[in-house]
Motif scaffolding. Structure first.
Motif, PDB file in Angstrom:
ATOM      1  N   VAL A  95       0.869  -1.174   0.000  1.00 57.38           N
ATOM      2  CA  VAL A  95       0.000   0.000   0.000  1.00 57.38           C
ATOM      3  C   VAL A  95       0.905   1.222   0.000  1.00 57.38           C
ATOM      4  O   VAL A  95       1.866   1.303   0.767  1.00 57.38           O
ATOM      5  CB  VAL A  95      -0.967   0.008   1.203  1.00 57.38           C
ATOM      6  N   ARG A  96       0.602   2.170  -0.908  1.00 59.39           N
ATOM      7  CA  ARG A  96       1.429   3.357  -1.058  1.00 59.39           C
ATOM      8  C   ARG A  96       0.537   4.601  -1.159  1.00 59.39           C
ATOM      9  O   ARG A  96      -0.624   4.514  -1.583  1.00 59.39           O
ATOM     10  CB  ARG A  96       2.292   3.261  -2.331  1.00 59.39           C
ATOM     11  N   PHE A  97       1.125   5.736  -0.771  1.00 65.42           N
ATOM     12  CA  PHE A  97       0.417   7.008  -0.925  1.00 65.42           C
ATOM     13  C   PHE A  97       0.793   7.614  -2.272  1.00 65.42           C
ATOM     14  O   PHE A  97       1.940   7.520  -2.718  1.00 65.42           O
ATOM     15  CB  PHE A  97       0.784   7.957   0.208  1.00 65.42           C
ATOM     16  N   ALA A  98      -0.187   8.274  -2.904  1.00 66.25           N
ATOM     17  CA  ALA A  98      -0.013   8.688  -4.296  1.00 66.25           C
ATOM     18  C   ALA A  98      -0.128  10.176  -4.534  1.00 66.25           C
ATOM     19  O   ALA A  98       0.007  10.621  -5.672  1.00 66.25           O
ATOM     20  CB  ALA A  98      -1.043   7.952  -5.176  1.00 66.25           C
ATOM     21  N   ASP A  99      -0.398  10.976  -3.531  1.00 62.20           N
ATOM     22  CA  ASP A  99      -0.619  12.409  -3.760  1.00 62.20           C
ATOM     23  C   ASP A  99       0.713  13.136  -3.933  1.00 62.20           C
ATOM     24  O   ASP A  99       1.792  12.547  -3.834  1.00 62.20           O
ATOM     25  CB  ASP A  99      -1.413  12.996  -2.600  1.00 62.20           C
ATOM     26  N   LEU A 100       0.628  14.435  -4.141  1.00 59.44           N
ATOM     27  CA  LEU A 100       1.811  15.284  -4.253  1.00 59.44           C
ATOM     28  C   LEU A 100       2.591  15.227  -2.940  1.00 59.44           C
ATOM     29  O   LEU A 100       1.992  15.241  -1.857  1.00 59.44           O
ATOM     30  CB  LEU A 100       1.369  16.717  -4.533  1.00 59.44           C
ATOM     31  N   PRO A 101       3.917  15.158  -2.976  1.00 60.82           N
ATOM     32  CA  PRO A 101       4.681  15.163  -1.725  1.00 60.82           C
ATOM     33  C   PRO A 101       4.378  16.404  -0.890  1.00 60.82           C
ATOM     34  O   PRO A 101       4.207  17.500  -1.430  1.00 60.82           O
ATOM     35  CB  PRO A 101       6.137  15.159  -2.201  1.00 60.82           C
ATOM     36  N   ALA A 102       4.322  16.216   0.426  1.00 61.80           N
ATOM     37  CA  ALA A 102       4.017  17.343   1.316  1.00 61.80           C
ATOM     38  C   ALA A 102       5.084  18.420   1.219  1.00 61.80           C
ATOM     39  O   ALA A 102       4.797  19.622   1.315  1.00 61.80           O
ATOM     40  CB  ALA A 102       3.892  16.852   2.758  1.00 61.80           C
ATOM     41  N   GLY A 103       6.365  18.016   1.016  1.00 60.82           N
ATOM     42  CA  GLY A 103       7.434  19.001   0.888  1.00 60.82           C
ATOM     43  C   GLY A 103       7.197  19.936  -0.278  1.00 60.82           C
ATOM     44  O   GLY A 103       7.424  21.149  -0.182  1.00 60.82           O
ATOM     45  N   ALA A 104       6.751  19.377  -1.400  1.00 57.90           N
ATOM     46  CA  ALA A 104       6.429  20.216  -2.545  1.00 57.90           C
ATOM     47  C   ALA A 104       5.249  21.124  -2.223  1.00 57.90           C
ATOM     48  O   ALA A 104       5.192  22.280  -2.667  1.00 57.90           O
ATOM     49  CB  ALA A 104       6.110  19.345  -3.755  1.00 57.90           C
ATOM     50  N   GLY A 105       4.299  20.601  -1.442  1.00 59.49           N
ATOM     51  CA  GLY A 105       3.168  21.434  -1.033  1.00 59.49           C
ATOM     52  C   GLY A 105       3.611  22.614  -0.185  1.00 59.49           C
ATOM     53  O   GLY A 105       3.089  23.727  -0.326  1.00 59.49           O
ATOM     54  N   PHE A 106       4.611  22.401   0.691  1.00 60.89           N
ATOM     55  CA  PHE A 106       5.129  23.513   1.497  1.00 60.89           C
ATOM     56  C   PHE A 106       5.744  24.581   0.601  1.00 60.89           C
ATOM     57  O   PHE A 106       5.608  25.785   0.856  1.00 60.89           O
ATOM     58  CB  PHE A 106       6.169  23.011   2.497  1.00 60.89           C
ATOM     59  N   ALA A 107       6.458  24.131  -0.451  1.00 61.07           N
ATOM     60  CA  ALA A 107       7.057  25.096  -1.370  1.00 61.07           C
ATOM     61  C   ALA A 107       5.979  25.862  -2.129  1.00 61.07           C
ATOM     62  O   ALA A 107       6.086  27.074  -2.334  1.00 61.07           O
ATOM     63  CB  ALA A 107       7.979  24.378  -2.348  1.00 61.07           C
ATOM     64  N   LEU A 108       4.910  25.168  -2.514  1.00 56.37           N
ATOM     65  CA  LEU A 108       3.820  25.850  -3.210  1.00 56.37           C
ATOM     66  C   LEU A 108       3.105  26.833  -2.296  1.00 56.37           C
ATOM     67  O   LEU A 108       2.596  27.854  -2.755  1.00 56.37           O
ATOM     68  CB  LEU A 108       2.822  24.817  -3.750  1.00 56.37           C
ATOM     69  N   ASP A 109       3.062  26.507  -1.000  1.00 52.28           N
ATOM     70  CA  ASP A 109       2.395  27.408  -0.055  1.00 52.28           C
ATOM     71  C   ASP A 109       3.053  28.780  -0.031  1.00 52.28           C
ATOM     72  O   ASP A 109       2.407  29.782   0.294  1.00 52.28           O
ATOM     73  CB  ASP A 109       2.407  26.809   1.353  1.00 52.28           C
ATOM     74  N   LYS A 110       4.330  28.839  -0.342  1.00 53.13           N
ATOM     75  CA  LYS A 110       5.004  30.132  -0.355  1.00 53.13           C
ATOM     76  C   LYS A 110       4.589  30.964  -1.564  1.00 53.13           C
ATOM     77  O   LYS A 110       4.770  32.177  -1.583  1.00 53.13           O
ATOM     78  CB  LYS A 110       6.524  29.943  -0.376  1.00 53.13           C
TER      79      LYS A 110
END
Length: 763
Positions: A95-110
């Motif tokens: 079983v694996r997670f498939a969404d965008l990495p959270a680290g990339a989400g933090f960068a997008l938040d900026k």
């Protein structure tokens, strides 16, 4: 459906969707499961199937070098993603997670202030589908067609229908059926396109790994986009799109406990569930037993709270809920109809009883647990060890904890809670001090309001750089706060907190900064603000057995300087400044009393002399003079006769009315019972009020009302009765005459006017 891949479109945190996912996976028997979520959590997903893991829980992903940058993915037992994870682990398939990495989400938040990471901005597909079905309440419509729906002969039919509906909504919206890049424009659209491109890439990676029966559990909105995984040119478009993904920080992931109450708040991934307890009931209960089972639980809860619920009312409540559902055009009772029946039948219209049901059943009090093997920072492990040894269990509901610091267990609990507060982890908040502590006669008791919030896990992670244990981290944090403090009162408050937390390692740095700042600060207001915390700290030191020598020296030095500078600092103040200084005076007075009891008898004499000089200075506002007189009177430094001598000129005809009213306000702030015990004071006050000119009385009325509003109700009533009974003994009105000494000439002069007011002819 796309052959090797089965897309199960769900609504996050939906009990009906969760049951359907479980049935579909049992039917499909996939050899790999992909779940919408952060890929950083892949290494720890296996912990979901270990002993000690009890939902609700959440995945926490945070930036390794900035733990405050964090995101949560909460799961309940009735979350479809959780059901999928547990199914895969129980079946022994990856079983694996498939969404965008959270680290990339933090960068997008900026780059954007985007608030949602789940649904496209400005569009609600469920609302559009509900409108197409002729329903205005999208939530009720989804509940009826999905969440309350029972088992079906074909477990996959529901997901086929959801995929078809979402495809129609997306095609109608963007006009590009099945296009990988079909999404709204703007920051929200870019993020959504990146997410779906990454999901497709993860799906392709699962195929390359050799899996042939892949089940994907994702938000229903994403199904049409993921179905385009094999569209011509889709892989190239996704690679080019993800090539522009901003580089995010290094991250770490962990499982953390969550709560039902926290699930109701709109935060994290798909949160904002208003009825987690109700959803748990839907998930665990057969459809035909949902309504009677819920009403039976509500009845048991109400009976336990001494609210009578006869058995016959349960039958009436079932009929009421079913009738309401029929009138509202619903296939069966939902939460709204059920709670309306609870209110009208079981609670008999009582909103108080209904609130109990909402709090305990609709929301619920569940708190999750994570296994000891879950990765955590060393500080969290030390906190877990301490909480176990001190028998402090994290709980979602608020509760009060009373501590007796003479007991070793309670003293340890107090130390831990105070240290956590220094670290910004508000597991407990100090309640109001007991009466004995307020009076200065003892500080061995504390009361705390405890509530563990899931965000506390983030705060523990954020505090981890300060140290590997709670004591070391709190010591380092206190030293840093001492270096950053900008005001003297901040340092004295910090010293008090360090003593309460028993941090001897932090005290040298705090006391050094405190001594330096105290030697340079000449502002009497700052000294008065700082002194109370020091006095309390000395009392804490006495209870906890800590060295108080250096702290006592600083406290006595501040007190001496306050005595010397009090009168000049109070001279010539305007109304606002006088009120602020009055508050400081009231806080400093008991503090000096504490210091005097600790061996500073000479200090008490100097403070009394300072108050005496303050009360006699004509350049000091009346508010402060009156307060000083009352403090001296209450301490026994002067008697009522001396207080009367100082009250008389303050209320004389020569006094400015506003200043006299301020004097009275300051004097009465300590309580008005003395006006009843000493009739001379009441008589003097009565004479002053009676002698005020009408314009002055009107102007002073708000001030007088404020002065008397602070008196105890019984005292105000007693004063009123004393005045209503006739002239106050000792006053000018009392000396001038009684009913037997009526001035008939003056009465005759007023008689014509009185007769006219009464509508009677003049004599």
């Amino acid at each position: 459906m796309t052959g090797e891949v089965t897309l199960l479109g769900i609504r996050h945190h939906g009990p009906g969707s969760a049951r359907a996912v479980g049935a579909a996976l049992t039917e499909l028997r996939p050899d790999a499961v992909l779940v919408e979520g952060p890929p950083e959590a892949d290494p720890i997903v296996g912990l979901a199937g270990t002993a000690g893991m009890e939902p609700p829980v959440a995945l926490l992903v945070h930036a390794a070098d900035d733990p405050a940058r964090a995101a949560f993915w909460p799961f309940a037992a009735w979350s479809p993603e959780w059901v999928a994870i547990r199914h895969a682990l129980d079946a022994g398939v990856p079983v694996r997670f498939a969404d965008l990495p959270a680290g990339a989400g933090f960068a997008l938040d900026k780059e954007t202030d985007e608030a949602s990471v789940d649904e496209p901005s400005g569009d609600d597909p469920i609302a559009r589908l509900a409108a197409a079905a002729g329903r205005t309440d999208s939530e009720a419509w989804w509940e009826d067609v999905v969440e309350h729906r029972g088992a079906e002969a074909d477990p996959l039919a529901r997901f086929a229908a959801i995929a078809e509906a979402m495809t129609a909504v997306r095609d109608d919206r963007v006009g590009t059926p099945g296009s990988p890049g079909a999404a709204p424009t703007g920051p929200a659209g870019r993020r959504e396109r990146l997410r779906e491109a990454h999901m497709r890439q993860r799906l392709r990676a699962a195929r390359r790994a050799g899996h042939r029966r892949i089940a994907v559990v994702c938000g229903a909105w994403h199904v049409p986009a993921l179905a385009a995984v094999d569209a011509p040119g889709a892989a190239r478009v996704d690679r080019e799109l993800l090539a522009g993904l901003p580089r995010g920080p290094r991250t770490a992931a962990a499982w953390v406990p969550w709560t039902n109450r926290r699930l109701t708040q709109r935060s994290g991934y798909g949160a904002g569930v208003q009825a987690p307890g109700w959803y748990q009931h839907l998930f665990e209960t057969e459809p035909e037993r949902v309504l009677p089972g819920w009403l039976a639980r509500a009845a048991a809860l109400l009976r336990a709270a001494d609210h009578p619920v006869p058995p016959a009312q349960l039958i009436d409540a079932v009929r009421t809920a079913e009738a309401l559902a029929a009138l509202r055009g619903r296939p069966g009772p939902g939460l709204a109809e059920t709670m309306d029946a609870v209110l009208s039948v079981l609670c008999q219209g009582s909103e108080v009883a209904l609130a109990l049901v909402r709090e305990r059943l609709v929301v619920g009090e569940a708190v999750g647990r994570v296994p000891a093997a879950s990765p955590v920072v060393p500080l969290q492990r030390d906190l877990d060890r301490l909480s176990r040894s001190l028998r402090l269990k994290p709980q979602a509901e608020q509760r009060e904890l009373a501590l007796d610091l003479r007991r070793e267990l309670d003293a340890g609990r107090s130390r831990l809670l105070h240290r956590l507060r220094l670290l910004g982890v508000e597991w407990g908040r100090p309640a109001a001090r007991c009466a004995t502590a307020q009076a200065g006669s003892g500080t061995f008791r504390e009361r705390w309001q405890l509530r563990w919030e899931p965000e506390s896990a983030v705060r523990v992670v954020a505090a981890a750089p300060w140290g590997t244990t709670v004591e070391r981290a709190a010591t380092a944090r206190a030293a840093a706060l001492a270096a950053e403090a900008g005001r003297l009162a901040e340092l004295t408050d910090l010293a008090e907190r360090c003593l309460a937390a028993q941090l001897p390692g932090a005290l040298p740095a705090v006391l050094r900064a405190l001594a330096e700042r105290a030697a340079l600060d000449t502002d009497v207001a700052h000294l008065a603000e700082a002194l109370p915390a020091l006095a309390r700290a000395l009392r804490y030191g006495d209870v906890r057995g800590t060295d108080r020598g250096a702290l006592a020296d600083v406290a006595r030095s501040l007190a001496d300087r306050l005595c010397l500078g009090l009168a000049p600092a109070c001279t010539g103040l305007a109304a606002d400044g006088a009120a602020a200084m009055r508050d400081r005076l009231e806080a400093a007075h008991p503090a000096i009393g504490l210091l005097a009891r600790e061996g500073g008898a000479a200090l008490a004499e100097r403070w009394a002399a300072a108050l005496d000089g303050l009360s006699l200075s004509g350049a000091v506002p009346g508010l402060l003079r009156g307060r000083a007189v009352r403090l001296l009177l209450d301490d026994g430094r002067i008697g009522s006769a001396q207080a009367l001598l100082r009250l008389r000129p303050a209320l004389s005809r020569a006094a400015v009315p506003a200043d006299a009213a301020g004097w009275l306000e300051g004097f009465l702030a300590g309580g008005g019972a003395l006006l009843l015990h000493d009739p001379r004071l009441l008589a003097l006050l009565d004479d002053w009020l009676a002698g005020l000119p009408e314009p002055a009385f009107t102007d002073l009325l708000p001030l007088l009302r404020r002065a008397f509003a602070g008196l105890e109700p019984a005292v105000r009533r007693g004063i009123g009765e004393r005045i209503a009974a006739g002239p106050v003994p000792g006053g000018r009105a009392g000396r001038a005459g009684t009913a037997e000494e009526l001035d008939e000439a003056r009465a005759d002069a007023a008689l014509p006017t009185v007769l006219r007011l009464l509508g009677r002819p003049a004599a």
